[in-house]
Design an enzyme around this catalytic site. Structure first.
Site, mmCIF file in Angstrom:
data_model
loop_
_atom_site.group_PDB
_atom_site.id
_atom_site.type_symbol
_atom_site.label_atom_id
_atom_site.label_comp_id
_atom_site.label_asym_id
_atom_site.label_seq_id
_atom_site.Cartn_x
_atom_site.Cartn_y
_atom_site.Cartn_z
ATOM 1 C CE LYS A 143 38.855 41.669 44.777
ATOM 2 N NZ LYS A 143 38.693 41.083 46.131
ATOM 3 C CG ASP A 174 39.843 45.368 49.313
ATOM 4 O OD1 ASP A 174 39.109 46.303 49.706
ATOM 5 O OD2 ASP A 174 39.593 44.159 49.504
ATOM 6 C CE LYS A 198 40.874 44.285 52.699
ATOM 7 N NZ LYS A 198 40.293 43.022 53.148
ATOM 8 C CG ASP A 244 41.793 42.658 46.260
ATOM 9 O OD1 ASP A 244 41.811 41.420 46.227
ATOM 10 O OD2 ASP A 244 40.828 43.320 46.699
ATOM 11 C CG ASP A 272 37.104 44.286 53.184
ATOM 12 O OD1 ASP A 272 37.664 44.499 52.080
ATOM 13 O OD2 ASP A 272 37.691 43.798 54.166
ATOM 14 C CD GLU A 288 36.836 44.485 47.415
ATOM 15 O OE1 GLU A 288 36.429 44.290 48.575
ATOM 16 O OE2 GLU A 288 37.846 43.920 46.947
ATOM 17 N NE ARG A 329 31.893 38.457 48.451
ATOM 18 C CZ ARG A 329 31.942 37.690 49.536
ATOM 19 N NH1 ARG A 329 30.835 37.266 50.103
ATOM 20 N NH2 ARG A 329 33.094 37.330 50.042
HETATM 21 N N1 BES Z 1 40.602 41.257 48.850
HETATM 22 C C1 BES Z 1 39.944 40.709 49.972
HETATM 23 C C2 BES Z 1 40.287 39.243 50.198
HETATM 24 C C3 BES Z 1 41.672 38.944 50.692
HETATM 25 C C4 BES Z 1 41.958 38.977 52.045
HETATM 26 C C5 BES Z 1 42.656 38.579 49.806
HETATM 27 C C6 BES Z 1 43.232 38.656 52.487
HETATM 28 C C7 BES Z 1 43.921 38.283 50.238
HETATM 29 C C8 BES Z 1 44.217 38.298 51.575
HETATM 30 C C9 BES Z 1 38.421 40.781 49.794
HETATM 31 O O1 BES Z 1 37.944 41.873 49.083
HETATM 32 C C10 BES Z 1 37.836 40.876 51.157
HETATM 33 O O2 BES Z 1 38.122 41.809 51.844
HETATM 34 N N2 BES Z 1 37.054 39.872 51.527
HETATM 35 C C11 BES Z 1 36.444 39.828 52.803
HETATM 36 C C12 BES Z 1 35.074 39.244 52.633
HETATM 37 C C13 BES Z 1 34.232 39.345 53.867
HETATM 38 C C14 BES Z 1 33.889 40.786 54.157
HETATM 39 C C15 BES Z 1 32.988 38.526 53.624
HETATM 40 C C16 BES Z 1 37.313 38.960 53.701
HETATM 41 O O3 BES Z 1 37.886 37.983 53.227
HETATM 42 O O4 BES Z 1 37.446 39.279 54.873
HETATM 43 ZN ZN ZN Z 2 39.267 42.648 47.683
HETATM 44 ZN ZN ZN Z 3 37.635 43.598 50.303
#
Ligand code: BES
Ligand code: ZN
Ligand code: ZN
Length: 497
Positions: free
Chosen positions: A265, A270, A277, A288, A347, A349, A351
């Site tokens: 990734k 992000d 966020k 990220d 968010d 993104e 996947r």
């Molecule tokens: N990059 C984030 C995941 C992340 C969060 C990594 C905190 C490191 C620390 C990812 O893109 C994301 O935002 N995931 C969401 C998914 C949700 C919307 C299903 C998450 O984890 O909140």
């Molecule tokens: Zn992310």
């Molecule tokens: Zn994200």
């Protein structure tokens, strides 16, 4: 820094500092520390008898030799209880010794390496060099003030006594340096802010690596990705002014070797996009792209160690930002696989960009696909920042990863991928949604990815926790860690197909 091997006896070797290790309260001294103690008229024995140095794990004791030895100083470092010794503690001890020497402003030291227990010289040297180099890593690129106060060790001399020892130590040194250099490169990329480490910069880095090592490289622009049908990757990339890049780096192309696809990734920042966020801690989201950094680093090591695989590194790189062109919740995207996705959160993104990269990897007919991604905050909640979340569809590949993990100390923990979890991703308007429930977030993220690997053996490593850390560990300073690199390298080195 220069690290080299020389033939010599520690008690006769002139240097700024001589590094020696001891287990906790040993019955008697053995090996290099014994010969130094004899030459030094029992000074070390006295220190230990009086309890000034006990040999506890990571304990450090610096002494001046006052002319009693050719070395000006001796640093004793503890390895803890003999029965509890392993290479992970050894890497930690090497790091603690290195940090102590560096922080004292000492620029040169020597260290005699001798085999002990079941560990060979080469193995001990590799782990020592790895722990040492990773432990003294610092990221000073953007510090302009008081640069003269930055301390760095310049020379390390590894001492062997016999010719064959010198050779084995040399072998371990080479491997340890190659791996550490790559991990530090990954750390630099992760620590680099998103205004510096853009998708374009990641692509340039990949191009440089390709050029240095004779690898194949292709960088698809967003327009090309769009023409190919990667609507998921393109949707994320569209929201940003910074051009996205779909990077494909290939090692040992066209040599008829087994193919392994490594997918990382590469979200260089992000923000969450339209599903933005909270601003607190948002600065951390520069990390990220840690998965992509790990893939780049692993390919570099594979090439330097000439590992016998055809490796395809796929790195979808883009920012995830809100703008008038950004994709929106409710949008339906047609992925490269042909399957459609309803966007619930912009968010989620990672996947999306990974789905197109996983599909793209299938054209290489890989024996295995491994993806690394800072995919879910849920993984940090479940496992903390110490452990990589491990999920996949193939028992023997999962086991290989667990075995590699036990050797490198990069801890992994398995989560289940039962079909039932797919229920959460069902959509009214498309084949599936990009988000299920908050509950089981890591599993549902992996479940989504599993829909893009067909029947190929695949594992997903959720490195959201360990990719960058707040509290330092024995040989991992704060910030970007290079998580996954040593794990993948070990996996490939041990892979007997
Ligand atoms: N990059 C984030 C995941 C992340 C969060 C990594 C905190 C490191 C620390 C990812 O893109 C994301 O935002 N995931 C969401 C998914 C949700 C919307 C299903 C998450 O984890 O909140
Ligand atoms: Zn992310
Ligand atoms: Zn994200």
């Amino acid at each position: 820094m220069d690290i080299r091997v020389e033939k010599g006896k520690p008690e006769k070797y002139p240097c700024e500092l001589l590094l020696l290790f001891s287990f906790e309260s040993p019955e008697r001294l053995e090996g290099p520390i014994k010969s130094v103690d004899l030459e030094w008229k029992g000074f070390i024995s006295t220190l230990m008898k009086q309890g000034d140095f006990k040999g506890e794990l990571f304990e450090c004791c610096l002494s001046y030799t006052q002319g009693a030895l050719p070395a000006r100083r001796v640093l004793l470092t503890g390895l803890g209880k003999k029965g509890e010794f392993d290479l992970e503690k050894w890497r930690g001890a090497a790091s603690k010794a290195g940090q102590t020497i560096r922080n004292a402003g000492i620029k040169q030291f020597a260290f005699p390496i001798r085999r002990f227990d079941d560990h060979s010289e080469a193995e001990l040297t590799e782990s020592f060099v790895t722990g040492f180099l990773l432990g003294i890593y610092q990221f000073n690129e953007f510090k302009t003030l008081e640069r003269d106060k930055i301390k760095e060790i310049e020379d390390l001399i590894l001492l062997g006594e016999k010719n064959e020892e010198v050779k084995w130590i040399g072998d371990g040194l080479k491997t340890g340096e190659i791996i550490s250099e790559a991990v530090c490169m990954a750390r630099d990329l992760v620590n680099g802010p998103s205004n510096q480490v853009t998708p374009t910069v990641l692509a340039e880095k990949a191009q440089q690596i390709a050029k240095d090592h004779g690898m194949g490289i292709q960088v698809l622009e967003v327009g090309q990705a769009e023409a190919m049908g990667m609507e998921a990757f393109v949707a994320v990339a569209k929201g940003s002014q910074e051009p996205g890049k779909f990077i494909i780096l290939e090692y040992n192309k066209g040599k008829g070797l087994d193919t392994i696809a490594l997918v990382g990734k590469g979200i260089t920042f992000d923000s969450g996009g339209i599903s933005i966020k909270p601003s607190e801690n948002m600065e951390r989201m520069k990390d990220d792209m840690s998965g992509a950094a790990a893939v780049l680093a692993t390919l570099q090591v594979a090439s330097k160690l000439q590992l016998p695989f055809h490796l395809v590194g796929l790195m979808p790189a883009t920012e995830n930002l809100p703008s008038g062109k950004a994709y929106k919740p409710g949008d339906v995207l047609k992925t490269l696989s042909g399957q459609t996705v309803e966007v619930i959160s912009t968010d989620a993104e990672g996947r999306l960009v990974l789905s197109d990269a996983l599909t793209y990897s299938l054209r290489y007919e890989p024996k295995a696909i491994i993806d690394l991604a800072t995919l879910t905050g849920a993984c940090v909640i479940a496992l903390g920042d110490y452990v990589i979340g491990l999920l996949g569809n193939d028992e023997s590949l999962l086991k290989r990863i667990e075995e590699a993990s036990s050797k490198t100390g990069e801890k992994v923990w398995r989560l289940p991928l039962w079909d039932e979890y797919f229920e959460y991703l069902k959509s009214d308007v498309a084949d599936f949604k990009n988000v299920g429930t908050r509950a089981a977030g890591t599993i549902i993220g992996a479940m989504f990815l599993s829909k893009f690997v067909e029947k190929i053996p695949w594992v997903h490593l959720d490195i959201a926790g360990p990719a960058s850390i707040e509290k330092e560990r024995p040989y991992i300073p704060r910030g970007g860690t290079g998580a996954g690199v040593r794990l993948l390298v070990q996996l490939l080195r041990d892979w007997k197909s």
